[in-house]
Design a protein around this motif. Structure first.
Motif, mmCIF file in Angstrom:
data_model
loop_
_atom_site.group_PDB
_atom_site.id
_atom_site.type_symbol
_atom_site.label_atom_id
_atom_site.label_comp_id
_atom_site.label_asym_id
_atom_site.label_seq_id
_atom_site.Cartn_x
_atom_site.Cartn_y
_atom_site.Cartn_z
ATOM 1 N N LYS B 268 12.892 -10.695 -3.831
ATOM 2 C CA LYS B 268 12.110 -11.739 -4.504
ATOM 3 C C LYS B 268 10.910 -11.256 -5.318
ATOM 4 O O LYS B 268 10.791 -11.591 -6.480
ATOM 5 N N ILE B 269 9.984 -10.544 -4.675
ATOM 6 C CA ILE B 269 8.753 -10.203 -5.393
ATOM 7 C C ILE B 269 8.635 -8.700 -5.543
ATOM 8 O O ILE B 269 9.000 -7.947 -4.641
ATOM 9 N N GLU B 270 8.084 -8.276 -6.664
ATOM 10 C CA GLU B 270 7.742 -6.867 -6.824
ATOM 11 C C GLU B 270 6.237 -6.799 -6.997
ATOM 12 O O GLU B 270 5.694 -7.323 -7.979
ATOM 13 N N VAL B 271 5.577 -6.202 -6.037
ATOM 14 C CA VAL B 271 4.133 -6.007 -6.148
ATOM 15 C C VAL B 271 3.923 -4.520 -6.402
ATOM 16 O O VAL B 271 4.386 -3.683 -5.623
ATOM 17 N N SER B 272 3.287 -4.184 -7.489
ATOM 18 C CA SER B 272 3.082 -2.762 -7.760
ATOM 19 C C SER B 272 1.710 -2.531 -8.390
ATOM 20 O O SER B 272 1.080 -3.468 -8.888
ATOM 21 N N ASP B 273 1.301 -1.286 -8.347
ATOM 22 C CA ASP B 273 0.000 -0.924 -8.903
ATOM 23 C C ASP B 273 0.174 -0.416 -10.330
ATOM 24 O O ASP B 273 1.124 0.315 -10.631
ATOM 25 N N LEU B 274 -0.774 -0.789 -11.168
ATOM 26 C CA LEU B 274 -0.803 -0.208 -12.518
ATOM 27 C C LEU B 274 -1.651 1.060 -12.509
ATOM 28 O O LEU B 274 -1.420 1.992 -13.263
ATOM 29 N N ASN B 275 -2.667 1.044 -11.672
ATOM 30 C CA ASN B 275 -3.435 2.258 -11.404
ATOM 31 C C ASN B 275 -4.160 2.070 -10.087
ATOM 32 O O ASN B 275 -4.347 0.926 -9.627
ATOM 33 N N GLU B 305 -5.825 6.687 5.221
ATOM 34 C CA GLU B 305 -5.754 6.686 6.690
ATOM 35 C C GLU B 305 -6.478 7.922 7.209
ATOM 36 O O GLU B 305 -6.244 9.032 6.720
ATOM 37 N N TRP B 306 -7.368 7.738 8.185
ATOM 38 C CA TRP B 306 -8.118 8.864 8.738
ATOM 39 C C TRP B 306 -7.389 9.476 9.926
ATOM 40 O O TRP B 306 -6.767 8.770 10.710
ATOM 41 N N SER B 307 -7.528 10.774 10.068
ATOM 42 C CA SER B 307 -7.080 11.397 11.319
ATOM 43 C C SER B 307 -8.094 10.987 12.399
ATOM 44 O O SER B 307 -9.256 10.709 12.080
ATOM 45 N N PRO B 308 -7.679 10.925 13.653
ATOM 46 C CA PRO B 308 -8.588 10.431 14.707
ATOM 47 C C PRO B 308 -9.870 11.247 14.835
ATOM 48 O O PRO B 308 -10.887 10.726 15.273
ATOM 49 N N ASP B 309 -9.814 12.538 14.461
ATOM 50 C CA ASP B 309 -11.051 13.332 14.527
ATOM 51 C C ASP B 309 -11.897 13.146 13.263
ATOM 52 O O ASP B 309 -12.986 13.713 13.151
ATOM 53 N N GLY B 310 -11.391 12.417 12.320
ATOM 54 C CA GLY B 310 -12.157 12.119 11.111
ATOM 55 C C GLY B 310 -12.212 13.268 10.117
ATOM 56 O O GLY B 310 -12.921 13.188 9.115
ATOM 57 N N GLN B 311 -11.440 14.330 10.382
ATOM 58 C CA GLN B 311 -11.532 15.500 9.507
ATOM 59 C C GLN B 311 -10.568 15.453 8.320
ATOM 60 O O GLN B 311 -10.668 16.261 7.407
ATOM 61 N N PHE B 312 -9.609 14.559 8.381
ATOM 62 C CA PHE B 312 -8.650 14.447 7.271
ATOM 63 C C PHE B 312 -8.498 13.001 6.824
ATOM 64 O O PHE B 312 -8.490 12.085 7.665
ATOM 65 N N LEU B 313 -8.376 12.852 5.538
ATOM 66 C CA LEU B 313 -8.038 11.543 4.982
ATOM 67 C C LEU B 313 -6.614 11.661 4.426
ATOM 68 O O LEU B 313 -6.359 12.449 3.519
ATOM 69 N N TYR B 314 -5.705 10.900 5.004
ATOM 70 C CA TYR B 314 -4.320 10.866 4.526
ATOM 71 C C TYR B 314 -4.219 9.742 3.496
ATOM 72 O O TYR B 314 -4.925 8.740 3.588
ATOM 73 N N PHE B 315 -3.304 9.879 2.572
ATOM 74 C CA PHE B 315 -3.101 8.817 1.583
ATOM 75 C C PHE B 315 -1.743 8.967 0.897
ATOM 76 O O PHE B 315 -1.091 10.008 1.021
ATOM 77 N N CYS B 316 -1.348 7.926 0.186
ATOM 78 C CA CYS B 316 -0.067 7.949 -0.544
ATOM 79 C C CYS B 316 -0.373 8.177 -2.022
ATOM 80 O O CYS B 316 -1.328 7.611 -2.557
ATOM 81 N N ARG B 317 0.466 8.982 -2.662
ATOM 82 C CA ARG B 317 0.195 9.369 -4.049
ATOM 83 C C ARG B 317 1.467 9.294 -4.902
ATOM 84 O O ARG B 317 2.517 9.816 -4.519
ATOM 85 N N ALA B 318 1.332 8.644 -6.054
ATOM 86 C CA ALA B 318 2.439 8.612 -7.026
ATOM 87 C C ALA B 318 1.890 9.052 -8.371
ATOM 88 O O ALA B 318 0.678 8.954 -8.619
ATOM 89 N N ALA B 319 2.773 9.481 -9.239
ATOM 90 C CA ALA B 319 2.344 9.849 -10.594
ATOM 91 C C ALA B 319 1.879 8.593 -11.318
ATOM 92 O O ALA B 319 2.466 7.514 -11.156
ATOM 93 N N GLN B 320 0.804 8.736 -12.105
ATOM 94 C CA GLN B 320 0.291 7.597 -12.870
ATOM 95 C C GLN B 320 1.376 7.090 -13.831
ATOM 96 O O GLN B 320 1.979 7.886 -14.565
ATOM 97 N N ILE B 321 1.610 5.801 -13.832
ATOM 98 C CA ILE B 321 2.681 5.260 -14.683
ATOM 99 C C ILE B 321 2.246 5.220 -16.149
ATOM 100 O O ILE B 321 1.076 5.112 -16.461
ATOM 101 N N GLU B 322 3.238 5.290 -17.010
ATOM 102 C CA GLU B 322 2.991 5.175 -18.453
ATOM 103 C C GLU B 322 3.115 3.713 -18.852
ATOM 104 O O GLU B 322 3.420 2.850 -18.016
ATOM 105 N N GLU B 323 2.973 3.459 -20.128
ATOM 106 C CA GLU B 323 2.976 2.070 -20.589
ATOM 107 C C GLU B 323 4.312 1.360 -20.332
ATOM 108 O O GLU B 323 4.356 0.286 -19.764
ATOM 109 N N ASN B 324 5.404 1.992 -20.748
ATOM 110 C CA ASN B 324 6.715 1.364 -20.554
ATOM 111 C C ASN B 324 7.399 1.949 -19.329
ATOM 112 O O ASN B 324 8.373 2.692 -19.426
ATOM 113 N N TYR B 325 6.861 1.615 -18.190
ATOM 114 C CA TYR B 325 7.378 2.223 -16.957
ATOM 115 C C TYR B 325 8.503 1.377 -16.376
ATOM 116 O O TYR B 325 8.616 0.178 -16.669
ATOM 117 N N ASP B 326 9.294 2.003 -15.559
ATOM 118 C CA ASP B 326 10.290 1.284 -14.772
ATOM 119 C C ASP B 326 9.754 1.259 -13.341
ATOM 120 O O ASP B 326 9.485 2.316 -12.758
#
Lengths: 586, 505
Positions: B268-275, B305-326
């Motif tokens: 039904k829905i596509e929720v996505s980030d532009l940046n 997301e932090w590691s429990p000791d607070g020494q690492f920040l985890y995160f999700c990363r994708a390539a920045q999309i271009e104007e006519n992206y799929d």
């Protein structure tokens, strides 16, 4: 004071009361039954504890619940008229009893006037059941209060906060009535404690219990919309009710003395009020709403032929009605034939509804997508409507149908259960249950099967701000989707895009049409005879020479009158349902 | 008195009751007797087929302090009887006319306490046409590990772009008590979202509010504080939050989100980030600062997301999309970056899990408080997994970074998940019930990250989930209670938001 004789009683009380009830029932049922249709379709009462519980999280929720219960009975307009009239009658009687209890020997004028005003307010289609119900409960409670022994009247201190919780802002009427009553009784302590107890309950509720804004806690369930915007009239009625204890004490001796034979003039006042009420009621019939709701009713019942006939015989400018009419034309394969038999808006607003968070737009906009086979989007509009305005019978039916088409039976079952818990849609629930977990049954159903096959096979993002742009991908996926094709052609006609129309002729042929629909053929003929461009080769479809002759005739009259556009328009009135007329005069 | 309370109309009903007198007592007793069901007597036939129950609570492992697992039998019958026997000791019996079994909370609690670490056996019999059929028994394992006493979630319609009623709700996991913590009606239907705790501790609690009373609300020393986290230096507002274990910082992603509607697919829905990018909020200094992991703006970073000791920040990363992206090409890997808590400094980011290499996308990384396992959601593309039917939970052993699919997945969406404070239980949203509405499911997770068969949050009415049309969003375990009153929320919302300041470090 002399006692009122039986004959006088009949003339001054029983007869006008009966007349009020009979006229109210007759009028509401015969002339304004669209009120019941509209209100009944605005909500869905469910017989379940969970539904009741949903309404008990804020003051006045119970009244809203009871209002929905009453509106459920509007399913049958006669029942609706009887319930509303009986309610008004009860209110009039109750006011009389209260007046009598407070010392008035024969209070007639005020109850009748209030009753007549409540009836008049009710003739507005937006005036909801909660209003009369709310007033009725306050008067009942006030009646209970004044007939109680003085010691029990202390319970008003508890009663008023309880009334506030159950009936919300309508309890302020009870507070006002008891305040005046206690003032007359000189029961200062009861008066002060009633106010303090309500104030304290309100404060505790606001700070600790109810997750609602202060404004909402003060006003709910009353709203300007729920009284149809008749704020002044409703305010006057409320004041009239509030001062019943005062009116019960007032005696205007001059008026009391005037009598015709043995009947006092004051005793005849109900007739005067009834007379004025009848005149006002007939003045207040909303013909536009009546037309609109009748069209909506036919649409919901899928009586498309009747709807088209009705709109043809009684033309309308209402864009929503014309939108529904176009859906009906499309669903019956006549959009290209009869498009210009009805008024059309060149911005497409009679053909599509753009996405807007407005009730009626959300309510109906999805039917276009349902017609062209974008079932996901039809479902979304119905769902969004439910989220904002609550479940209604028709949105639930749309949700059920679209979930069944999509094969999402478990979600469909949730909505079917909601219908099943209603008072008057159990048969619909039984009907829809037949399709549960049965793809074959869905496919073999006339409507669901057709829609399932029509459901677009191409995934694209729907453009709700420019709804016409969704037609091309739908047609890309299924060029034989005749409904989408008709919509596209109609949109092109509105755009006066003859080239686009002509280019779609092969698609029309491939979709299996044996004849070019009338309005489309008119566009094609114009294109051909005015030599706008090349004509595509067609295997079966042919242009009717009569249409060409009619165009020649049209063109000739037009050229004769082209100096004066107004004159030309009059001369070409017989061509008002043609594409040519639209092109030249729109 | 009754006359006074109810007015004229109720008086008649009251009189009727009074006239009935003692007869009404007999009537009530008779109704009570009629509603009782005796246990199976006479000949009981054994049925070889397993009985179907709803919700499916067969062969699940449950915490010792969980509320009764009320359920219903999906077999036609005139009467139903259930005996639950503890492997160590104790039993309880329940009978029913409608197939719904509701346990006494007190008896249930005792039975679980007596059988910690062993099994409970369920024996169901159904009476039909005068004879009793007994079905094969099934069991539950009572884990000695407790689950946190509270579960917080947001209740809303699984809608598209409209909302009316949204509430953040606290549910006791040891009983059926449920209480609204925040309801958006208190602030005129502003949207309330993204509630977050620090380490399942409700004393460090925050949520966003959108609309005319918008801002980010922090509970600080039991008081609500409204902050405007968006500074002029930020392109977008702060969205997905995660508390640093120290409670001094909250990492946010700052996203520009678009929402589009599918014409065909069931998702039904596509929720996505532009940046999107990462930012860090310092609560003490009221400062917002960038997380400088992408100076060239080549990526879209989200879901911190932090590691429990607070020494690492985890995160999700994708390539920045271009104007006519799929939108189907937007795929996220899992990264992490080291963080110096005292200096507020980040190092260079490093890849943790290359989802793109297998044509997939990662969202919602969540590390167990013990720090040994990270569970994330894996799906075909994008980052809004709740609308992805194929989304499943996967675990990473943080010692060797080995990835495994969790055993608690279904054919439907498994998405937002959170850990209990003892790292033993995982609650996650699953749409396995109907494909549309998410429900909170709970699984036991062992030291290696393996998940047990999940069970849905028990409800007093076993049929609750069949009728309930709202969705459970962002389920979060908590050890402590939040008591925000409507008055406090209204007061905080009415105040002007404190403006956060921008800092480069």
């Amino acid at each position: 004071m002399n006692s009122v004789s039986d004959k006088t009683k009949i003339i001054t009380r029983l007869f006008p009361v009966s007349l009020l009830f009979l006229f109210s029932t007759f009028f509401l049922y015969s002339f304004t039954n669209y009120i019941f249709f509209y209100q009944e379709k605005s909500s869905l009462f469910q017989v379940s504890f969970a539904f009741l519980k949903q309404h008990l999280d804020q003051p006045g929720g119970l009244l809203e619940y009871l209002g929905k219960l009453q509106m459920a009975f509007y399913y049958n307009p006669l029942l609706g008229a009887l319930v509303v009239s009986a309610q008004i009658l009860l209110l009039v009687w109750l006011m009389g009893r209260i007046g009598k209890q407070l010392g008035a020997e024969n209070i007639l004028f005020v109850p009748f006037l209030a009753g007549a005003l409540l009836f008049y307010l009710q003739t507005n289609y937006q005036y909801q059941a909660i209003n009369n119900l709310g007033i009725l409960f306050q008067l009942l409670l006030f009646g209970g209060l004044i007939i109680s022994k003085p010691n029990y009247q202390w319970l008003a201190v508890i009663l008023i906060p309880v009334a506030y919780f159950l009936f919300g802002s309508f309890s302020f009427l009870l507070l006002g009535l008891s305040t005046i009553y206690f003032l007359f009784q000189k029961s200062w302590l009861k008066l002060v404690l009633s106010w303090i107890s309500l104030g304290m309950f309100f404060w505790i509720g606001k700070e600790f219990l109810f997750f609602y804004t202060t404004d909402s806690l003060l006003v709910f369930p009353f709203s300007s919309t729920a009284i149809g915007g008749q704020v002044i009239l409703f305010g006057l009625t409320a004041l009239l009710l509030l001062f019943i204890p005062v009116f019960a004490k007032i005696r205007i001796k001059v008026i009391e003395r005037i009598a015709i034979r043995k009947i006092k003039l004051a005793g005849l006042s109900p007739y005067l009020i009834l007379g004025l009420m009848i005149i006002a009621a007939f003045q207040n019939i909303d013909e536009r709403s009546k037309h609109y709701f009748h069209a909506e009713k036919l649409f919901y019942e899928q009586k498309y032929d009747e709807l088209i006939r009705y709109n043809f015989n009684e033309p309308t400018n209402n864009k929503l009605t014309l939108f529904l009419n176009n859906v009906a034309l499309a669903e019956t394969g006549r959009l290209g034939d009869s498009f210009f038999k009805f008024r059309q808006s060149d911005d497409g607003s009679t053909l599509f509804l753009k996405w807007q968070n407005i009730g009626q737009y959300l309510q109906f906009g999805g039917y276009y997508y349902y017609a062209i086979g974008v079932i996901n989007e039809a479902q979304r509009w119905a769902y969004e409507y439910m989220v904002i305005y609550g479940a209604t019978p028709e949105t639930l039916k749309m949700l059920i149908k679209t979930e069944l088409i999509k094969g999402n039976y478990r979600t469909a079952e949730k909505y079917i259960s909601m219908l099943d818990r209603s008072l008057f849609y159990k048969d619909d629930a039984i009907y829809f249950r037949k399709f549960m977990n049965n793809d074959a049954a869905v496919l073999s159903d006339k409507e669901l099967g057709r829609k399932k096959q029509q459901d677009t096979k191409l995934d694209f993002f729907v453009k709700t701000d420019t709804p016409w742009l969704n037609l091309l991908p739908v047609l890309d996926a299924d060029p034989n989707n005749s409904v989408a094709l008709q919509y596209e052609l109609s949109w092109l006609m509105l755009q006066k895009d003859m080239k686009g129309i002509v280019e779609l002729l092969p698609a029309l042929e491939n979709a299996g049409l044996k004849k070019i629909p009338k309005n489309i053929e008119e566009a094609v003929v114009t294109y051909k005879l005015l030599r706008v461009g090349e004509m595509p080769e067609l295997k079966q479809l042919k242009i009717d020479p009569k249409t060409e002759q009619r165009f020649q005739q049209y063109y000739q009259i037009y050229q004769q009158n082209q100096a004066d556009k107004r004159k030309a328009q009059v001369a070409l009135r017989d061509f008002a349902d043609t594409y040519w007329y639209y092109v030249f005069f729109n | 008195m009754n006359l006074l309370i109810s007015g004229f109309a109720i008086n008649g009903i009251f009189k009727l009751f009074m006239n009935l007198g003692n007869h009404s007592i007999y009537l009530i007793c008779l109704l009570f007797i009629c509603s009782c069901v005796s246990e199976p007597d006479g000949e009981v036939q054994t049925v070889p087929e397993a009985v179907t129950i709803y919700p499916d609570y067969t062969e699940v492992t449950i915490p010792i302090n969980i509320a009764p697992l009320n359920f219903m039998v999906e077999e036609e019958g005139d009467a139903y009887y259930l005996k639950v026997s503890g492997e160590k000791s104790g039993s309880l019996a329940v009978s029913s006319r409608d197939g719904k079994f509701r346990f006494s909370e007190k008896k249930w609690k005792n039975l679980l306490a007596e059988n910690a670490g062993v099994k409970l056996s369920y024996q169901i019999s159904v009476e039909k046409d005068g004879s009793w059929n007994q079905y094969p028994s099934f069991s539950n394992t009572v884990s000695t590990e407790k689950v946190d006493p509270f579960l917080y979630y947001r209740l809303l319609y699984p809608g598209y772009e409209s909302w009316t009623e949204i509430s953040i709700v606290k549910r006791s996991l040891e009983s059926f008590k449920e209480k609204a913590v925040i309801e958006n009606n208190v602030v005129g239907q502003n949207c309330v979202n993204c509630h977050a705790f620090n380490n399942q501790n409700a004393e460090n609690f925050m949520f966003h509010m959108r609309g005319n009373l918008g801002g980010t609300y922090f509970v600080e020393n039991g008081e609500l504080k409204k902050v405007n986290l968006k500074t002029k230096e930020m392109q977008n507002g702060a969205v997905y939050p995660r508390w640093h274990p120290s409670g001094k910082y909250v990492a946010f992603s700052s996203n520009k989100v678009v929402q589009q509607f599918h014409s065909m697919e069931n998702k039904k829905i596509e929720v996505s980030d532009l940046n999107s990018s990462l930012v860090l909020y310092d609560l003490d200094k009221n400062e917002m600062m960038p997380v400088p992991v992408d100076p060239e703006k080549q990526f879209m970073d989200t879901y911190p997301e932090w590691s429990p000791d607070g020494q690492f920040l985890y995160f999700c990363r994708a390539a920045q999309i271009e104007e006519n992206y799929d939108y189907r090409d937007i795929k996220y890997d899992l990264y992490r970056v080291a963080f110096d808590t005292e200096q507020r400094k980040f190092s260079e980011p490093e890849l943790v899990f290359d989802a793109v290499a297998i044509g997939k996308s990662v969202s919602f990384p969540r590390i167990s408080p013990a720090g040994n396992v990270l569970i994330f959601t894996l799906h075909n593309y994008g980052n809004f997994s709740i609308w992805h039917k194929e989304a499943d939970l996967y675990s990473i052993d943080l010692k060797n970074l080995e990835v495994e699919k969790c055993g608690n997945n279904s054919d439907f969406t498994e998405s937002y998940h959170s850990w209990s404070s003892n790292s033993k239980w995982l609650v996650f949203s699953s749409k396995r019930g109907d494909g549309l509405t998410a429900r909170p499911y709970i699984s036991l997770i062992d030291e290696n990250g393996a998940a047990s068969k999940p069970f849905v949050l028990p409800q007093e009415d076993p049929g609750f989930y069949r009728d309930f049309v709202k969705t459970f969003n962002i389920p979060e375990f908590a050890q402590t209670d939040i008591n925000l009153t409507p008055g406090e929320i209204r007061e905080a919302a009415g105040k002007k938001a404190i403006q956060a300041q921008w800092a480069t470090n």
